[in-house]
Design a protein around this motif. Structure first.
Motif, PDB file in Angstrom:
ATOM      1  N   LYS A  15       0.967  -1.118  -0.148  1.00 26.49           N
ATOM      2  CA  LYS A  15      -0.230   0.448   0.521  1.00 26.49           C
ATOM      3  C   LYS A  15       1.110   1.549   0.221  1.00 26.49           C
ATOM      4  CE  LYS A  15      -1.901   1.674   3.333  1.00 26.49           C
ATOM      5  NZ  LYS A  15      -2.199   2.501   4.586  1.00 26.49           N
ATOM      6  N   ASP A  16       1.902   1.315   1.076  1.00 28.13           N
ATOM      7  CA  ASP A  16       2.585   2.725   0.956  1.00 28.13           C
ATOM      8  C   ASP A  16       3.571   2.724  -0.132  1.00 28.13           C
ATOM      9  OD1 ASP A  16       2.180   2.618   3.212  1.00 28.13           O
ATOM     10  OD2 ASP A  16       4.041   1.828   4.404  1.00 28.13           O
ATOM     11  N   LYS A  17       4.365   1.541  -1.098  1.00 37.27           N
ATOM     12  CA  LYS A  17       4.779   1.711  -2.314  1.00 37.27           C
ATOM     13  C   LYS A  17       3.621   2.458  -3.835  1.00 37.27           C
ATOM     14  CE  LYS A  17       7.842   1.013  -5.809  1.00 37.27           C
ATOM     15  NZ  LYS A  17       8.232   2.160  -5.670  1.00 37.27           N
ATOM     16  N   LYS A  20       3.056   5.461  -2.725  1.00 37.56           N
ATOM     17  CA  LYS A  20       4.120   6.584  -3.868  1.00 37.56           C
ATOM     18  C   LYS A  20       4.445   6.756  -5.219  1.00 37.56           C
ATOM     19  CE  LYS A  20       9.313   6.329  -3.121  1.00 37.56           C
ATOM     20  NZ  LYS A  20       9.992   5.797  -3.472  1.00 37.56           N
ATOM     21  N   ASP A  21       3.431   5.777  -5.857  1.00 37.76           N
ATOM     22  CA  ASP A  21       4.253   5.460  -7.322  1.00 37.76           C
ATOM     23  C   ASP A  21       2.754   6.596  -7.465  1.00 37.76           C
ATOM     24  OD1 ASP A  21       6.058   3.846  -7.274  1.00 37.76           O
ATOM     25  OD2 ASP A  21       4.022   1.953  -7.232  1.00 37.76           O
ATOM     26  N   LEU A  22       1.591   6.243  -7.118  1.00 34.91           N
ATOM     27  CA  LEU A  22       0.622   7.663  -7.668  1.00 34.91           C
ATOM     28  C   LEU A  22       0.946   8.867  -7.089  1.00 34.91           C
ATOM     29  CD1 LEU A  22      -2.606   5.156  -6.380  1.00 34.91           C
ATOM     30  CD2 LEU A  22      -1.988   5.569  -8.792  1.00 34.91           C
ATOM     31  N   ILE A  51       5.223   9.615 -18.562  1.00 34.07           N
ATOM     32  CA  ILE A  51       3.746   9.170 -17.119  1.00 34.07           C
ATOM     33  C   ILE A  51       2.882   7.757 -17.941  1.00 34.07           C
ATOM     34  CG2 ILE A  51       1.701  10.003 -16.670  1.00 34.07           C
ATOM     35  CD1 ILE A  51       3.251  12.740 -17.319  1.00 34.07           C
ATOM     36  N   GLU A  52       2.785   7.353 -18.537  1.00 36.58           N
ATOM     37  CA  GLU A  52       2.616   6.203 -19.138  1.00 36.58           C
ATOM     38  C   GLU A  52       2.852   4.923 -18.639  1.00 36.58           C
ATOM     39  OE1 GLU A  52       1.980   6.484 -23.317  1.00 36.58           O
ATOM     40  OE2 GLU A  52      -0.188   7.536 -23.991  1.00 36.58           O
ATOM     41  N   ALA A  53       4.135   4.762 -18.698  1.00 39.73           N
ATOM     42  CA  ALA A  53       5.159   3.553 -17.956  1.00 39.73           C
ATOM     43  C   ALA A  53       4.514   3.995 -16.346  1.00 39.73           C
ATOM     44  CB  ALA A  53       6.651   3.569 -18.389  1.00 39.73           C
ATOM     45  N   LYS A  54       4.975   4.662 -15.810  1.00 41.54           N
ATOM     46  CA  LYS A  54       4.643   5.406 -13.905  1.00 41.54           C
ATOM     47  C   LYS A  54       3.312   5.003 -13.590  1.00 41.54           C
ATOM     48  CE  LYS A  54       8.261   8.730 -12.727  1.00 41.54           C
ATOM     49  NZ  LYS A  54       9.313   8.149 -11.365  1.00 41.54           N
ATOM     50  N   ARG A  61       1.251  -2.550  -9.517  1.00 41.60           N
ATOM     51  CA  ARG A  61       0.954  -3.213  -8.087  1.00 41.60           C
ATOM     52  C   ARG A  61      -0.319  -2.783  -7.415  1.00 41.60           C
ATOM     53  NH1 ARG A  61       5.903  -0.455  -8.569  1.00 41.60           N
ATOM     54  NH2 ARG A  61       7.387  -0.604  -7.705  1.00 41.60           N
ATOM     55  N   LEU A  62      -1.223  -2.174  -7.938  1.00 41.04           N
ATOM     56  CA  LEU A  62      -2.463  -1.945  -6.951  1.00 41.04           C
ATOM     57  C   LEU A  62      -3.154  -3.024  -7.918  1.00 41.04           C
ATOM     58  CD1 LEU A  62      -5.081  -0.377  -6.550  1.00 41.04           C
ATOM     59  CD2 LEU A  62      -6.069   0.194  -8.870  1.00 41.04           C
ATOM     60  N   ASP A  63      -2.773  -4.001  -8.528  1.00 38.62           N
ATOM     61  CA  ASP A  63      -3.094  -5.217  -8.880  1.00 38.62           C
ATOM     62  C   ASP A  63      -2.973  -6.201  -8.120  1.00 38.62           C
ATOM     63  OD1 ASP A  63      -5.119  -7.093 -10.048  1.00 38.62           O
ATOM     64  OD2 ASP A  63      -3.447  -7.562 -11.294  1.00 38.62           O
ATOM     65  N   THR A  64      -1.045  -6.154  -8.052  1.00 34.97           N
ATOM     66  CA  THR A  64      -0.912  -6.851  -6.981  1.00 34.97           C
ATOM     67  C   THR A  64      -1.048  -6.741  -5.618  1.00 34.97           C
ATOM     68  OG1 THR A  64       1.651  -6.452  -8.550  1.00 34.97           O
ATOM     69  CG2 THR A  64       1.603  -7.651  -5.716  1.00 34.97           C
ATOM     70  N   SER A  65      -1.926  -5.487  -5.448  1.00 39.71           N
ATOM     71  CA  SER A  65      -2.417  -5.405  -3.448  1.00 39.71           C
ATOM     72  C   SER A  65      -3.742  -5.474  -3.543  1.00 39.71           C
ATOM     73  CB  SER A  65      -1.716  -3.963  -3.933  1.00 39.71           C
ATOM     74  OG  SER A  65      -0.361  -3.056  -3.568  1.00 39.71           O
ATOM     75  N   ARG A  66      -4.131  -5.384  -4.952  1.00 38.32           N
ATOM     76  CA  ARG A  66      -5.991  -6.638  -4.706  1.00 38.32           C
ATOM     77  C   ARG A  66      -5.891  -7.913  -4.274  1.00 38.32           C
ATOM     78  NH1 ARG A  66      -8.420  -8.120  -8.596  1.00 38.32           N
ATOM     79  NH2 ARG A  66      -7.558  -8.469  -9.906  1.00 38.32           N
ATOM     80  N   HIS A  67      -4.870  -8.251  -5.643  1.00 38.60           N
ATOM     81  CA  HIS A  67      -4.989 -10.082  -5.771  1.00 38.60           C
ATOM     82  C   HIS A  67      -3.767 -10.377  -3.215  1.00 38.60           C
ATOM     83  CE1 HIS A  67      -5.712 -11.359  -9.215  1.00 38.60           C
ATOM     84  NE2 HIS A  67      -4.438 -10.421  -9.363  1.00 38.60           N
TER      85      HIS A  67
END
Length: 109
Positions: A15-17, A20-22, A51-54, A61-67
């Motif tokens: 979540k923290d990562k 930070k990315d967002l 920006i598209e890459a970030k 990461r959102l998908d990883t967090s959701r899983h």
């Protein structure tokens, strides 16, 4: 149960990562908006690609967090189910006690 507390730290790190990315994507987008008026088409394209890459990384990461959260919820449900199956009388007693307490509190109104 130890797996559940261990998984909590992992979810918090993800979540923290992600936050930070967002924030980084937002800052880059803000910078792009400021540069748009005075930039060339090539500079604009490079900034857009960055920006598209970030944003892609943040989505990943959102998908990883959701899983991770879904897995933790599944393990919690499995542990709860196992406890109820192994200790039905304890669970029934706790539910009855909670019902009595709620009944007492409701009758005071």
């Amino acid at each position: 149960m130890n797996d559940l507390t261990h998984g909590h730290g992992n979810v918090e790190q993800l979540k923290d990562k992600l936050v930070k990315d967002l924030k980084s994507v937002g800052a880059d987008a803000d910078g792009l908006l400021k540069e748009v008026a005075s930039s060339t088409a090539e500079e604009f394209a490079a900034a857009r690609t960055r920006i598209e890459a970030k944003l892609g990384e943040a989505k990943s990461r959102l998908d990883t967090s959701r899983h991770a959260v879904a897995e933790k919820a599944r393990r919690s449900a499995d542990a709860t189910h196992e406890y109820v199956v192994e200790n039905p009388w304890k669970v029934l007693g706790l539910a009855a006690a909670a019902g009595v307490i709620v009944g007492i509190l409701m009758s005071r109104r």
